[in-house]
Design a protein around this motif. Sequence first.
Motif, PDB file in Angstrom:
ATOM      1  N   LEU A 138       0.941  -1.711   0.082  1.00 14.46           N
ATOM      2  CA  LEU A 138      -0.379  -0.371   0.254  1.00 14.46           C
ATOM      3  C   LEU A 138       0.574   1.210  -0.239  1.00 14.46           C
ATOM      4  O   LEU A 138      -0.110   2.906   0.094  1.00 14.46           O
ATOM      5  N   ASP A 139       2.068   1.237   0.254  1.00 16.20           N
ATOM      6  CA  ASP A 139       2.974   2.044   0.188  1.00 16.20           C
ATOM      7  C   ASP A 139       3.872   2.739  -1.279  1.00 16.20           C
ATOM      8  O   ASP A 139       4.398   2.618  -1.886  1.00 16.20           O
ATOM      9  N   VAL A 140       2.175   3.210  -1.828  1.00  8.13           N
ATOM     10  CA  VAL A 140       2.850   3.768  -3.232  1.00  8.13           C
ATOM     11  C   VAL A 140       2.327   5.282  -3.523  1.00  8.13           C
ATOM     12  O   VAL A 140       1.775   5.642  -2.166  1.00  8.13           O
ATOM     13  N   ASP A 141       2.469   6.065  -4.857  1.00 12.62           N
ATOM     14  CA  ASP A 141       2.227   7.410  -4.541  1.00 12.62           C
ATOM     15  C   ASP A 141       1.090   7.617  -5.030  1.00 12.62           C
ATOM     16  O   ASP A 141       0.505   8.669  -4.551  1.00 12.62           O
ATOM     17  N   ASP A 142       0.563   7.154  -5.884  1.00  9.71           N
ATOM     18  CA  ASP A 142      -0.834   7.025  -6.034  1.00  9.71           C
ATOM     19  C   ASP A 142      -1.846   6.609  -5.284  1.00  9.71           C
ATOM     20  O   ASP A 142      -2.121   5.572  -5.438  1.00  9.71           O
ATOM     21  N   LEU A 143      -2.795   7.358  -4.244  1.00 15.64           N
ATOM     22  CA  LEU A 143      -3.694   6.256  -3.866  1.00 15.64           C
ATOM     23  C   LEU A 143      -4.860   5.809  -4.689  1.00 15.64           C
ATOM     24  O   LEU A 143      -5.074   4.689  -4.388  1.00 15.64           O
ATOM     25  N   GLU A 144      -5.355   6.309  -5.022  1.00 15.50           N
ATOM     26  CA  GLU A 144      -6.582   6.360  -5.889  1.00 15.50           C
ATOM     27  C   GLU A 144      -5.883   5.523  -7.315  1.00 15.50           C
ATOM     28  O   GLU A 144      -7.278   4.477  -7.272  1.00 15.50           O
ATOM     29  N   ALA A 145      -5.272   4.638  -7.337  1.00 14.67           N
ATOM     30  CA  ALA A 145      -5.148   3.947  -8.209  1.00 14.67           C
ATOM     31  C   ALA A 145      -5.107   2.799  -7.944  1.00 14.67           C
ATOM     32  O   ALA A 145      -5.435   1.767  -8.147  1.00 14.67           O
ATOM     33  N   ASP A 146      -4.361   2.653  -6.619  1.00 14.62           N
ATOM     34  CA  ASP A 146      -4.112   1.248  -6.312  1.00 14.62           C
ATOM     35  C   ASP A 146      -4.789   1.284  -5.126  1.00 14.62           C
ATOM     36  O   ASP A 146      -4.991  -0.620  -4.301  1.00 14.62           O
ATOM     37  N   LYS A 147      -5.375   1.670  -4.407  1.00 13.68           N
ATOM     38  CA  LYS A 147      -6.574   1.188  -3.371  1.00 13.68           C
ATOM     39  C   LYS A 147      -8.385   1.179  -3.801  1.00 13.68           C
ATOM     40  O   LYS A 147      -8.387   2.147  -4.788  1.00 13.68           O
ATOM     41  N   ARG A 148      -9.079   0.364  -3.436  1.00 16.40           N
ATOM     42  CA  ARG A 148     -10.381   0.188  -3.882  1.00 16.40           C
ATOM     43  C   ARG A 148     -11.246   0.965  -3.868  1.00 16.40           C
ATOM     44  O   ARG A 148     -10.932   1.731  -2.295  1.00 16.40           O
ATOM     45  N   PRO A 149     -12.624   1.481  -3.287  1.00 14.36           N
ATOM     46  CA  PRO A 149     -13.309   2.328  -3.081  1.00 14.36           C
ATOM     47  C   PRO A 149     -13.630   2.128  -1.350  1.00 14.36           C
ATOM     48  O   PRO A 149     -13.875   3.275  -0.851  1.00 14.36           O
TER      49      PRO A 149
ATOM     50  N   GLU B 138     -21.630  -8.050 -13.868  1.00 15.41           N
ATOM     51  CA  GLU B 138     -21.950  -7.902 -15.139  1.00 15.41           C
ATOM     52  C   GLU B 138     -23.002  -6.564 -14.507  1.00 15.41           C
ATOM     53  O   GLU B 138     -22.537  -5.633 -14.593  1.00 15.41           O
ATOM     54  N   ILE B 139     -23.431  -6.492 -13.079  1.00 11.87           N
ATOM     55  CA  ILE B 139     -23.582  -4.841 -12.203  1.00 11.87           C
ATOM     56  C   ILE B 139     -22.012  -4.331 -11.598  1.00 11.87           C
ATOM     57  O   ILE B 139     -22.466  -3.117 -12.327  1.00 11.87           O
ATOM     58  N   SER B 140     -21.292  -4.743 -11.835  1.00  6.55           N
ATOM     59  CA  SER B 140     -20.201  -3.507 -11.324  1.00  6.55           C
ATOM     60  C   SER B 140     -19.517  -3.583 -13.126  1.00  6.55           C
ATOM     61  O   SER B 140     -19.020  -2.023 -13.070  1.00  6.55           O
ATOM     62  N   ARG B 141     -19.984  -4.310 -13.900  1.00 10.08           N
ATOM     63  CA  ARG B 141     -19.256  -3.517 -15.129  1.00 10.08           C
ATOM     64  C   ARG B 141     -20.034  -2.739 -15.899  1.00 10.08           C
ATOM     65  O   ARG B 141     -19.682  -1.507 -15.994  1.00 10.08           O
ATOM     66  N   GLN B 142     -21.906  -2.429 -15.096  1.00  9.20           N
ATOM     67  CA  GLN B 142     -22.709  -1.717 -15.504  1.00  9.20           C
ATOM     68  C   GLN B 142     -21.934   0.169 -15.159  1.00  9.20           C
ATOM     69  O   GLN B 142     -22.389   0.871 -15.535  1.00  9.20           O
ATOM     70  N   ARG B 143     -22.010  -0.330 -13.176  1.00  8.17           N
ATOM     71  CA  ARG B 143     -21.698   0.601 -12.885  1.00  8.17           C
ATOM     72  C   ARG B 143     -19.977   1.557 -13.106  1.00  8.17           C
ATOM     73  O   ARG B 143     -20.046   2.549 -13.220  1.00  8.17           O
ATOM     74  N   HIS B 144     -19.672   0.391 -13.305  1.00 11.24           N
ATOM     75  CA  HIS B 144     -18.200   1.110 -13.807  1.00 11.24           C
ATOM     76  C   HIS B 144     -17.880   2.435 -14.845  1.00 11.24           C
ATOM     77  O   HIS B 144     -17.249   3.111 -15.386  1.00 11.24           O
ATOM     78  N   ASP B 145     -19.312   2.258 -16.256  1.00 12.82           N
ATOM     79  CA  ASP B 145     -19.298   2.037 -17.343  1.00 12.82           C
ATOM     80  C   ASP B 145     -20.317   4.064 -16.890  1.00 12.82           C
ATOM     81  O   ASP B 145     -19.982   4.591 -17.208  1.00 12.82           O
ATOM     82  N   GLY B 146     -21.374   3.737 -15.672  1.00  8.79           N
ATOM     83  CA  GLY B 146     -21.749   4.919 -15.655  1.00  8.79           C
ATOM     84  C   GLY B 146     -20.714   6.124 -14.886  1.00  8.79           C
ATOM     85  O   GLY B 146     -21.153   7.147 -14.928  1.00  8.79           O
ATOM     86  N   ASP B 147     -20.344   5.231 -14.104  1.00  8.79           N
ATOM     87  CA  ASP B 147     -19.218   6.036 -13.583  1.00  8.79           C
ATOM     88  C   ASP B 147     -18.150   6.897 -14.247  1.00  8.79           C
ATOM     89  O   ASP B 147     -17.682   8.367 -14.031  1.00  8.79           O
ATOM     90  N   LEU B 148     -17.881   6.701 -14.951  1.00  8.42           N
ATOM     91  CA  LEU B 148     -17.290   6.937 -16.034  1.00  8.42           C
ATOM     92  C   LEU B 148     -17.786   8.174 -16.900  1.00  8.42           C
ATOM     93  O   LEU B 148     -17.514   9.088 -16.864  1.00  8.42           O
ATOM     94  N   LYS B 149     -18.730   7.944 -17.456  1.00  8.75           N
ATOM     95  CA  LYS B 149     -19.407   8.493 -18.560  1.00  8.75           C
ATOM     96  C   LYS B 149     -19.853  10.211 -17.299  1.00  8.75           C
ATOM     97  O   LYS B 149     -19.731  11.003 -17.627  1.00  8.75           O
ATOM     98  N   GLU B 150     -19.578   9.841 -15.459  1.00  7.56           N
ATOM     99  CA  GLU B 150     -20.560  10.413 -15.610  1.00  7.56           C
ATOM    100  C   GLU B 150     -19.072  11.464 -14.466  1.00  7.56           C
ATOM    101  O   GLU B 150     -19.203  13.347 -14.743  1.00  7.56           O
TER     102      GLU B 150
END
Length: 958
Positions: free
Chosen positions: A114-125, A726-738
């Motif tokens: 977990l000791d990385v520079d970009d926290l948003e890239a490696d950490k889960r929501p 399938e539900i996770s993929r749909q949520r990810h696409d919607g988040d990218l559009k937002e």
Amino acid sequence: MSTFVKPENALKRAEELINVGQKQDALQALHDLITSKRSRAWQKTLERIMFKYIELCVDMRRGRFAKDGLIQYRIVCQQVNVTSLEEVIKHFMHLSTEKAEQARAQAQALEEALDVDDLEADKRPEDLMLSYVGGEKGKDRSDRELVTPWFKFLWETYRTVLEILRNNSKLEALYAMTAHRAFQFCKQYKRTTEFRRLCEIIRNHLANLNKYRDQRDRPDLSAPESLQLYLDTRVEQLKIATELELWQEAFRSVEDIYGLMCMVKKTPKASVMVVYYAKLTEIFWISNSHMYHAYAWLKLFNLQKSFNKNLSQKDLQMIASSVVLAALSVSLYERSSRASHLELENEKERNLRMADLIGFNVDLKVENREMLSRSSLLSELVAKGVLNCATQEVKDLYHLLEHDFFPLELAIKVQPLLTKISKLGGKLASASSLPEVQLSQYVPALEKIASLRVLQQVSRVYQTMKIEGLAQLIPFFNFLVVEKVIVEAVKHKFLALKIDHAKGVVQFGDQGLESDVLRDHLATLAENLKKARDMIYPPRKKGSKLGEILPSLAETVDREHKRLLARKSIIEKRKEEHERQLLEMEHEEESRRLKLQKGTEEAEQKRLASEFEQRRNQRILKEIEERELQEAQALLQEAVKGKRRGKKPILEGEKVTKQTVMELARSEQLRERQEMEKKLQKLAKTMDYLERAKREESAPLIEAAFQHRLVEERQRHEHDQQQEVEISRQRHDGDLKEKNRLARMADNKRIFQERALLSRQAEYDRIRAQREEQIRQELQARRQEREIMRKRKFFLIEEQKRREREAREAEARRIAEEERRKKEDAERKAKLDEIAEKQRQRERELEEKARLQKEALLGRAAEPPRPYEPPVGAHPVEPLGAAAAAAPTPGKYVPRFRRGAAESAAPPPEQPDRWGRQDDRPPQGGGDRWRSSGDSRGSSFGGSSRSSWPSSRIPPRR
């Protein structure tokens, strides 16, 4: 699991349950198998079952199950195969330690990942939300989730093993090894709380071991191997306590080691005692007990010199220097000078206890008592040659502080020596068991001792000294620290001085009423006066022997007379005392006789009462026996009625009592109960076989149902997983559009932010200016208020001074007026006394004149009387004889009633008063003017006349 199942089948069944994921059922089955009554018959298979059981307990972190199983296994293997129990316990500790290390490594690897520079890239929501809501870092959360449960289980493992092995003489080495590993666990992970609990557990084990000494497998502490194991455990405990800086627990460990030595009454090895005294030096230094620290260093020096054959001269010199510096660092005065009696007794007990811990034998006799003190320690260092082994700087410092007298140069000579000493020290190569010697730790205490020596020597030479000069004599501290040292020394009566900050001087010596100077000042004055008299009037030289004897002869006679009187009084007192003792002896003899008589009477009464009680008890016992005989006969008749055919309840010729009948009934009930138990056992065996048959028939059906359920659950799991993906993929696409939609608003957001910042900065500047203006106005108002108050105070002070001045003037006027009035009263009284004296003189003259007239009249009466012929027209005159008879004769006693008659018959002639009037009234008019005029008025109204005005009628002056 039934107790009739074979252990091999039970072990296979447990492995099958583990393979299918039912670890809880497998653990419960093995637990029932181990704790069953027939487990002792499975010696060969039970060890493999225990290994599997321990692995399951560790895997599932079930410490309670592991403890129960180990206790049962200890009962089985205690007398048969102790080695198997040892192997199982070692396997248990190895698995627990391995699991804890794996959890710690896993948490560390997770933290590194977990000791990385970009926290948003490696950490889960989910991790981001937990970190924001929980407020804890990833390492804390991973430790709490992964490491802490395994550490708790490992700590519980150590406690369980120690509890199982505490009274086992055959596994003492394993007990000691477990304690050492638990100590290392507390040291490695800084577990201070667990360390305290572990020390308390080991301490309680030893206490119970001494309390229950009649146990069969109890360890024997008198054996050298057992004693060494227990001592090594306590020494390791002492080392870990000092490394964790738990000084209170370290001191308790020292007391445990000392108690163990006293219990066995055998001196341990020199290596153990070296560690013991080395840790004592650290503990006493931390607790600011410099005296005990020095004694511990002395013991350490003696041990190293006696038993360490490889000790080099340099290391011996370093140890000796430490001993001498530790002794010099001891305070010069005792700190319990004003303590109460209870505190002194506690201090005495504490000194005795510390002396026992250090190994210093204290003599408890009063006449040759030797307590721990600084003087005795230094004398012992010199006597045993410790000082000769120290470095030259330490020797010079010792002579400067203890023997030399340099009031003005002591600190200057001590300072370079302390600088050299602070650079000495280091690890001892030939004494690895000793801690690193650092002589610089004694420098602050030695500076304080040197300061006290300077003050002590200066107080013997000077009576007064300026504060600046005294501060220059002590270059170690500034004068504030020196003043604290002085206050502490004066409080404990080591120094006697007074600091006058107003004059800027220090006055040495105690000027109080209890000081040594003023306590004997009269005796000193008498001695000095005697010396002066001898110097002025020297004593006469020796004369003749008679001249020497005669002056002392009267004193000798007087002294012998007093001695004889004292001897006589002593003899009289002894006679009286003898008579008193005789009377007391007679009284005591009489009281003893009465007491003996009373005791005899009481004994007789008790004997009669006991005889009466004995007869009554015999009668009651006889009645009870008769009643029991009747009851036994009744029970016998009932037993005869209900007895079986061919059996007799009571033998022929046996005495029939209630007890025999009750024994017969009890035996009959016991026989019936045994028959009922046999029937129940037979029925239980039948039910066991039926239950076994049912389970054998239902086992294939249960297995088939279980396999069918596994297939259905696997299909359901795959379907749910695909749906979740399938539900996770749909949520990810919607988040990218937002995100793309909101990215266009970044410029507007920045503009709004800058505008908000500018407006808030302006508002902040405006509020700040207002605040500064308000503060300035408040300061101005407060300044004006202070000026007004100062003027008002000045006017009040002036007004008070004026009132005081007027009061003093009025008082002076009043005093002058009183003096003037007193003077006028004195003059007036003197004038009145003069007037009264003149009045008395006039009365005496009148009396003399009347006497002469009477004598003349008496002389005429001696002539022949002639008839008196009054002139024509004159009044008749009373004969002179009647008046002469009524008047008293001078020089003759006249009764009071005749005097009153004579006085009433011949009233004195009226004389004019001081104002020339015939009545006794004061003149009218004048008023206060007449009262204030005084004697001048009297002289104007006829100063030469004699007034008959009485002094009591004079009006008083106002």
